[in-house]
Design a protein around this motif. Structure first.
Motif, PDB file in Angstrom:
ATOM      1  N   VAL A 169      43.111  47.005  48.896  1.00 27.29           N
ATOM      2  CA  VAL A 169      41.853  47.564  49.386  1.00 27.29           C
ATOM      3  C   VAL A 169      40.986  46.394  49.846  1.00 27.29           C
ATOM      4  CG1 VAL A 169      39.803  48.888  48.782  1.00 27.29           C
ATOM      5  CG2 VAL A 169      42.013  49.522  47.806  1.00 27.29           C
ATOM      6  N   ASN A 170      40.425  46.507  51.045  1.00 27.88           N
ATOM      7  CA  ASN A 170      39.708  45.367  51.621  1.00 27.88           C
ATOM      8  C   ASN A 170      38.314  45.162  51.037  1.00 27.88           C
ATOM      9  OD1 ASN A 170      41.617  44.212  53.339  1.00 27.88           O
ATOM     10  ND2 ASN A 170      41.269  45.760  54.902  1.00 27.88           N
ATOM     11  N   THR A 171      37.768  46.145  50.351  1.00 29.17           N
ATOM     12  CA  THR A 171      36.505  45.921  49.647  1.00 29.17           C
ATOM     13  C   THR A 171      36.772  45.038  48.436  1.00 29.17           C
ATOM     14  OG1 THR A 171      36.848  47.971  48.404  1.00 29.17           O
ATOM     15  CG2 THR A 171      35.478  48.094  50.383  1.00 29.17           C
ATOM     16  N   THR A 172      35.797  44.214  48.088  1.00 27.23           N
ATOM     17  CA  THR A 172      35.979  43.263  46.994  1.00 27.23           C
ATOM     18  C   THR A 172      34.960  43.513  45.888  1.00 27.23           C
ATOM     19  OG1 THR A 172      34.523  41.621  48.024  1.00 27.23           O
ATOM     20  CG2 THR A 172      36.873  41.502  48.555  1.00 27.23           C
ATOM     21  N   GLU A 173      35.285  43.010  44.717  1.00 30.67           N
ATOM     22  CA  GLU A 173      34.393  43.037  43.575  1.00 30.67           C
ATOM     23  C   GLU A 173      34.370  41.653  42.946  1.00 30.67           C
ATOM     24  OE1 GLU A 173      35.039  46.258  40.860  1.00 30.67           O
ATOM     25  OE2 GLU A 173      35.332  47.744  42.458  1.00 30.67           O
ATOM     26  N   ILE A 174      33.403  41.444  42.067  1.00 35.23           N
ATOM     27  CA  ILE A 174      33.258  40.152  41.394  1.00 35.23           C
ATOM     28  C   ILE A 174      33.619  40.321  39.922  1.00 35.23           C
ATOM     29  CG2 ILE A 174      31.689  38.261  40.806  1.00 35.23           C
ATOM     30  CD1 ILE A 174      32.272  38.529  43.803  1.00 35.23           C
ATOM     31  N   LEU A 175      34.508  39.473  39.444  1.00 31.20           N
ATOM     32  CA  LEU A 175      34.885  39.478  38.032  1.00 31.20           C
ATOM     33  C   LEU A 175      33.799  38.761  37.239  1.00 31.20           C
ATOM     34  CD1 LEU A 175      37.073  40.242  35.979  1.00 31.20           C
ATOM     35  CD2 LEU A 175      38.178  38.046  36.453  1.00 31.20           C
ATOM     36  N   GLU A 176      33.194  39.480  36.325  1.00 35.70           N
ATOM     37  CA  GLU A 176      32.065  38.937  35.576  1.00 35.70           C
ATOM     38  C   GLU A 176      32.521  37.951  34.502  1.00 35.70           C
ATOM     39  OE1 GLU A 176      29.593  41.998  34.009  1.00 35.70           O
ATOM     40  OE2 GLU A 176      29.129  42.861  35.976  1.00 35.70           O
ATOM     41  N   LYS A 177      31.657  36.975  34.248  1.00 29.51           N
ATOM     42  CA  LYS A 177      31.894  35.987  33.202  1.00 29.51           C
ATOM     43  C   LYS A 177      30.711  35.964  32.242  1.00 29.51           C
ATOM     44  CE  LYS A 177      32.418  32.879  36.399  1.00 29.51           C
ATOM     45  NZ  LYS A 177      32.573  31.597  37.102  1.00 29.51           N
ATOM     46  N   LYS A 178      30.980  35.532  31.037  1.00 29.03           N
ATOM     47  CA  LYS A 178      29.938  35.312  30.036  1.00 29.03           C
ATOM     48  C   LYS A 178      30.149  33.928  29.454  1.00 29.03           C
ATOM     49  CE  LYS A 178      27.741  37.297  25.932  1.00 29.03           C
ATOM     50  NZ  LYS A 178      27.766  38.414  24.942  1.00 29.03           N
ATOM     51  N   ASN A 179      29.181  33.040  29.734  1.00 24.41           N
ATOM     52  CA  ASN A 179      29.320  31.643  29.305  1.00 24.41           C
ATOM     53  C   ASN A 179      30.652  31.053  29.786  1.00 24.41           C
ATOM     54  OD1 ASN A 179      26.828  31.762  27.914  1.00 24.41           O
ATOM     55  ND2 ASN A 179      27.841  32.606  26.107  1.00 24.41           N
ATOM     56  N   SER A 180      30.954  31.295  31.054  1.00 27.02           N
ATOM     57  CA  SER A 180      32.145  30.787  31.750  1.00 27.02           C
ATOM     58  C   SER A 180      33.442  31.465  31.326  1.00 27.02           C
ATOM     59  CB  SER A 180      32.290  29.268  31.564  1.00 27.02           C
ATOM     60  OG  SER A 180      31.184  28.589  32.126  1.00 27.02           O
ATOM     61  N   LEU A 181      33.381  32.449  30.432  1.00 23.01           N
ATOM     62  CA  LEU A 181      34.578  33.139  29.970  1.00 23.01           C
ATOM     63  C   LEU A 181      34.656  34.549  30.552  1.00 23.01           C
ATOM     64  CD1 LEU A 181      34.554  32.266  26.144  1.00 23.01           C
ATOM     65  CD2 LEU A 181      35.778  31.080  27.985  1.00 23.01           C
ATOM     66  N   VAL A 182      35.870  34.961  30.916  1.00 26.38           N
ATOM     67  CA  VAL A 182      36.115  36.351  31.276  1.00 26.38           C
ATOM     68  C   VAL A 182      36.573  37.061  30.004  1.00 26.38           C
ATOM     69  CG1 VAL A 182      37.532  37.926  32.626  1.00 26.38           C
ATOM     70  CG2 VAL A 182      36.745  35.774  33.643  1.00 26.38           C
ATOM     71  N   LEU A 183      35.820  38.077  29.580  1.00 22.97           N
ATOM     72  CA  LEU A 183      36.154  38.809  28.364  1.00 22.97           C
ATOM     73  C   LEU A 183      37.105  39.937  28.733  1.00 22.97           C
ATOM     74  CD1 LEU A 183      32.554  39.059  26.812  1.00 22.97           C
ATOM     75  CD2 LEU A 183      34.213  37.170  26.679  1.00 22.97           C
ATOM     76  N   LEU A 184      38.291  39.928  28.136  1.00 25.40           N
ATOM     77  CA  LEU A 184      39.304  40.903  28.508  1.00 25.40           C
ATOM     78  C   LEU A 184      39.016  42.277  27.906  1.00 25.40           C
ATOM     79  CD1 LEU A 184      42.707  38.977  28.319  1.00 25.40           C
ATOM     80  CD2 LEU A 184      41.414  39.665  30.346  1.00 25.40           C
ATOM     81  N   ASN A 185      39.227  43.289  28.732  1.00 28.98           N
ATOM     82  CA  ASN A 185      39.210  44.676  28.272  1.00 28.98           C
ATOM     83  C   ASN A 185      40.018  45.503  29.253  1.00 28.98           C
ATOM     84  OD1 ASN A 185      37.218  46.212  30.226  1.00 28.98           O
ATOM     85  ND2 ASN A 185      36.258  44.234  29.754  1.00 28.98           N
ATOM     86  N   TYR A 186      40.564  46.605  28.781  1.00 28.42           N
ATOM     87  CA  TYR A 186      41.475  47.395  29.613  1.00 28.42           C
ATOM     88  C   TYR A 186      40.781  48.047  30.802  1.00 28.42           C
ATOM     89  CZ  TYR A 186      45.068  46.795  26.043  1.00 28.42           C
ATOM     90  OH  TYR A 186      45.989  46.264  25.187  1.00 28.42           O
ATOM     91  N   LYS A 187      39.484  48.224  30.724  1.00 29.05           N
ATOM     92  CA  LYS A 187      38.767  48.855  31.826  1.00 29.05           C
ATOM     93  C   LYS A 187      38.903  48.049  33.112  1.00 29.05           C
ATOM     94  CE  LYS A 187      34.299  50.944  33.005  1.00 29.05           C
ATOM     95  NZ  LYS A 187      32.902  51.190  32.572  1.00 29.05           N
ATOM     96  N   LEU A 188      39.043  46.733  32.994  1.00 28.55           N
ATOM     97  CA  LEU A 188      39.205  45.878  34.176  1.00 28.55           C
ATOM     98  C   LEU A 188      40.404  46.303  35.012  1.00 28.55           C
ATOM     99  CD1 LEU A 188      38.609  42.337  32.618  1.00 28.55           C
ATOM    100  CD2 LEU A 188      37.101  43.523  34.231  1.00 28.55           C
ATOM    101  N   PHE A 189      41.408  46.912  34.367  1.00 26.62           N
ATOM    102  CA  PHE A 189      42.680  47.186  35.034  1.00 26.62           C
ATOM    103  C   PHE A 189      42.917  48.678  35.243  1.00 26.62           C
ATOM    104  CE2 PHE A 189      42.854  43.309  32.514  1.00 26.62           C
ATOM    105  CZ  PHE A 189      43.173  42.380  33.500  1.00 26.62           C
ATOM    106  N   GLU A 190      41.840  49.441  35.230  1.00 26.57           N
ATOM    107  CA  GLU A 190      41.962  50.885  35.450  1.00 26.57           C
ATOM    108  C   GLU A 190      42.551  51.206  36.820  1.00 26.57           C
ATOM    109  OE1 GLU A 190      38.498  53.014  32.761  1.00 26.57           O
ATOM    110  OE2 GLU A 190      38.006  52.370  34.802  1.00 26.57           O
ATOM    111  N   ASN A 191      42.285  50.332  37.807  1.00 25.30           N
ATOM    112  CA  ASN A 191      42.784  50.552  39.171  1.00 25.30           C
ATOM    113  C   ASN A 191      43.897  49.573  39.529  1.00 25.30           C
ATOM    114  OD1 ASN A 191      40.942  52.708  39.908  1.00 25.30           O
ATOM    115  ND2 ASN A 191      39.346  51.144  39.866  1.00 25.30           N
ATOM    116  N   ASP A 192      44.725  49.230  38.533  1.00 24.23           N
ATOM    117  CA  ASP A 192      45.864  48.333  38.766  1.00 24.23           C
ATOM    118  C   ASP A 192      45.414  46.867  38.717  1.00 24.23           C
ATOM    119  OD1 ASP A 192      48.450  47.363  39.472  1.00 24.23           O
ATOM    120  OD2 ASP A 192      48.836  49.166  40.622  1.00 24.23           O
ATOM    121  N   ALA A 193      46.161  46.009  39.398  1.00 28.51           N
ATOM    122  CA  ALA A 193      45.964  44.559  39.294  1.00 28.51           C
ATOM    123  C   ALA A 193      44.694  44.096  40.006  1.00 28.51           C
ATOM    124  CB  ALA A 193      47.170  43.839  39.888  1.00 28.51           C
ATOM    125  N   LEU A 194      44.226  42.914  39.599  1.00 27.52           N
ATOM    126  CA  LEU A 194      43.158  42.210  40.296  1.00 27.52           C
ATOM    127  C   LEU A 194      43.824  41.160  41.184  1.00 27.52           C
ATOM    128  CD1 LEU A 194      40.755  41.547  37.269  1.00 27.52           C
ATOM    129  CD2 LEU A 194      41.083  43.662  38.581  1.00 27.52           C
TER     130      LEU A 194
END
Length: 282
Positions: free
Chosen positions: A174-199
């Protein structure tokens, strides 16, 4: 058939089918996903001669349409072991009548594994044996076992940068993009990130990515030279894939011409392509 390599720190096991890494362990810890088919029945397949999915699983070359299934055929082929030492092994497949029916190019693909201290180096060598240019993609798909609570894990990229990614829809980019959020330079993993398949990251400055457990690093993937990266898991599955790629899925607007495919590599007649990445235990 399988091959085992080892050194004083690590043992790696490779299945000759697909030259697929299915175990990387220290004395006490296994780092590669077990391949439970209830979630995903693979461990670390090699993606060749395409990465991802073609629109309608079809491409055109010289006014002829060809079919290639998702991620190509190399992962389903049996490789020959062509070189072996105590801490290294190299595997090879070559084009055949079966591959030419779906991919009309003469090639050899070599995949090498070697242990260096607490690091597994993985090399790809693509040899164009055709008298014409050869379009191809190649990529890795290692799944790392994450024991315990998935949300106790974090990611940290090599560089401080905006993490812009594309999503997949029906296996196409999909040509639309999103930004992966960070907290204190860390990406906090959760399954919701992958609801629409891979990043899918088309353009990253970072060339290494570490997995942390309770904010303590335990594994790093180094992928210098690879232009693209995928990150993926299945809902509720205890693994995460970190996937260095040369290429990615088609978009819905793809015209089907393999030479014009986004991310495709073009290898000159009789040319050789080399790349490598590593999995480092921290």
């Amino acid at each position: 058939m399988t091959t085992t390599i080892s050194n004083q720190y690590l043992t790696a096991k490779i299945n000759h089918k697909g030259a697929e890494l299915f175990s990387l362990k220290t004395t006490n810890t296994e780092y590669i996903w077990e391949g439970n088919p209830a979630f995903w029945g693979k461990h670390s397949p090699v993606l060749f001669p395409i990465v991802g999915t073609l629109k309608n699983n079809t491409y055109s070359y010289n006014n002829t349409n060809y079919q290639l299934s998702r991620h190509g055929f190399a992962r389903d082929m049996t490789f020959d072991l062509i070189e072996k030492t105590e801490n290294s092994a190299t595997f090879s497949i070559q084009s055949s009548q079966a591959t030419l029916a779906n991919y009309p190019f003469l090639f050899e693909l070599q995949i090498g594994y070697s242990l260096e201290d607490k690091k597994l180096n993985i090399t790809y060598k693509v040899i164009n044996k055709s008298a014409t240019q050869m379009p191809f993609s190649i990529g890795a798909h290692p799944a790392f076992a994450l024991a315990g609570n998935f949300e106790d894990y974090q990611l940290v990229f090599e560089n401080e940068e905006v993490l812009e990614y594309n999503l997949l829809e029906d296996n196409l980019i999909v040509n639309t993009t999103e930004i992966l959020e960070k907290k204190n330079s860390l990406v906090l993993l959760n399954y919701k990130l992958f609801e629409n398949d891979a990043l899918i990251f088309k353009n990253l400055a970072s060339k290494s990515l570490s997995i942390l457990h309770h904010k303590r690093p335990f594994l790093r993937v180094n992928y210098q030279g690879f232009p693209h990266l995928g990150i993926w898991t299945v809902q509720n599955a205890p693994f995460l894939c970190i996937e260095p790629w040369y290429g990615y899925s088609d978009t819905s607007k793809s015209n089907g011409n393999l030479f014009e495919k986004e991310g495709i590599q073009i290898l000159e007649a009789n040319g050789i392509f080399n790349s490598n990445f590593s999995i480092e235990i921290i």
